[in-house]
Design a protein around this motif. Structure first.
Motif, short mmCIF file in Angstrom:
data_model
loop_
_atom_site.label_atom_id
_atom_site.label_comp_id
_atom_site.label_asym_id
_atom_site.label_seq_id
_atom_site.Cartn_x
_atom_site.Cartn_y
_atom_site.Cartn_z
N SER A 227 30.53 62.93 -53.86
CA SER A 227 31.30 61.73 -53.51
C SER A 227 30.51 60.48 -53.15
O SER A 227 29.12 60.63 -53.06
CB SER A 227 31.90 62.26 -52.22
N LYS A 228 30.93 59.26 -53.05
CA LYS A 228 30.22 58.14 -52.92
C LYS A 228 29.95 57.74 -51.52
O LYS A 228 30.43 58.22 -50.63
CB LYS A 228 31.29 57.10 -53.19
N LEU A 229 28.56 57.45 -51.23
CA LEU A 229 27.97 57.02 -50.20
C LEU A 229 28.40 55.69 -49.84
O LEU A 229 27.84 54.99 -50.56
CB LEU A 229 26.47 57.59 -49.99
N THR A 230 28.98 55.38 -48.58
CA THR A 230 29.62 54.25 -48.47
C THR A 230 28.70 53.52 -46.99
O THR A 230 28.28 54.43 -46.30
CB THR A 230 30.79 54.00 -48.29
N ALA A 231 28.99 52.21 -46.76
CA ALA A 231 28.52 51.51 -45.76
C ALA A 231 29.46 52.14 -44.37
O ALA A 231 28.71 52.26 -43.31
CB ALA A 231 28.99 50.17 -45.61
N HIS A 232 30.41 52.66 -44.52
CA HIS A 232 31.20 53.52 -43.83
C HIS A 232 30.36 54.66 -43.13
O HIS A 232 30.30 55.10 -41.84
CB HIS A 232 32.71 54.00 -43.86
N ASP A 233 29.93 55.60 -44.12
CA ASP A 233 29.07 56.63 -43.76
C ASP A 233 27.71 56.23 -42.96
O ASP A 233 27.21 56.79 -41.87
CB ASP A 233 28.61 57.36 -45.06
N ALA A 234 27.23 55.01 -43.25
CA ALA A 234 26.02 54.57 -42.75
C ALA A 234 26.20 54.24 -41.24
O ALA A 234 25.51 54.52 -40.36
CB ALA A 234 25.37 53.54 -43.40
N ALA A 235 27.53 53.45 -41.12
CA ALA A 235 27.81 53.17 -39.90
C ALA A 235 28.22 54.11 -38.86
O ALA A 235 27.62 54.05 -37.80
CB ALA A 235 28.95 52.08 -39.97
N PHE A 236 28.87 54.99 -39.53
CA PHE A 236 28.99 56.52 -38.66
C PHE A 236 27.83 57.01 -38.21
O PHE A 236 27.57 57.49 -37.22
CB PHE A 236 29.95 57.44 -39.50
N SER A 237 26.87 57.43 -39.18
CA SER A 237 25.67 58.00 -38.95
C SER A 237 24.82 57.38 -37.87
O SER A 237 24.25 57.99 -36.91
CB SER A 237 24.76 57.82 -40.20
N LEU A 238 24.64 55.89 -38.07
CA LEU A 238 23.79 55.25 -36.88
C LEU A 238 24.50 55.16 -35.49
O LEU A 238 23.77 55.46 -34.66
CB LEU A 238 23.52 54.09 -37.37
#
Length: 172
Positions: free
Chosen positions: A69-80
């Motif tokens: 699955s694609k790693l997106t900016a939404h994943d990065a924002a969620f993570s931080l």
């Protein structure tokens, strides 16, 4: 000492397995031979505002989680955001001067920092792991668990025996 009962080493609960950081990609990675140099891993580019408070990242379109699955900016924002609110107290302390992380679209992440922050705060924040937002939509992030998390880094969890050993397999 150096045993584990959880694969979540980013929270206070449980004893996290050492080496789990290698199973997750981050926006940028340190160059071990240059003290403050960082290079894009998931980040393709970064633009820093003149006041150095806003960092705008463009993510690499080829960045993927281990399931494809694609790693997106939404994943990065969620993570931080998740690490800032539910992470280990040592992480919370380092992130106190990160004001917010927001995804403008799948490929664009904007991180805003406080005005009077330490110089190394952005370096720390961009080196934090990126988790799958979809994976944690059905699981609590702040619980100790032996479920192998969905990663995106160069290694994934292989064979293991709780409190004894973990083998990490290189991702092709």
């Amino acid at each position: 000492y150096q045993t584990f009962n959880s694969f979540n080493s980013f929270i206070l609960k449980g004893e996290g397995a050492q080496g789990m950081d290698t199973t997750f990609a981050s926006l940028m990675v340190r160059a071990n031979d240059e003290p403050d140099a960082m290079y894009g891993q998931v980040a393709k580019s970064v633009q820093i505002s003149p006041d150095k408070l806003t960092y705008r990242f463009t993510l690499r379109p080829e960045a993927r989680f281990h399931d494809g699955s694609k790693l997106t900016a939404h994943d990065a924002a969620f993570s931080l955001t998740t690490l800032k609110t539910k992470g280990h107290p040592l992480i919370l302390q380092q992130m106190r001067d990160m004001v917010k992380a927001e995804a403008l679209d799948d490929a664009t992440l904007v991180i805003t920092f406080a005005e009077k922050r330490a110089r190394d705060v952005p370096l720390y924040v961009v080196s934090l792991p990126i988790f799958s937002k979809a994976y944690y939509a059905t699981r609590p992030f702040d619980e100790s668990t032996l479920d192998i998390p969905l990663g995106s880094g160069p290694y994934k969890v292989g064979k293991f025996e709780v409190n004894r050993y973990v083998e990490y397999e290189r991702v092709k």
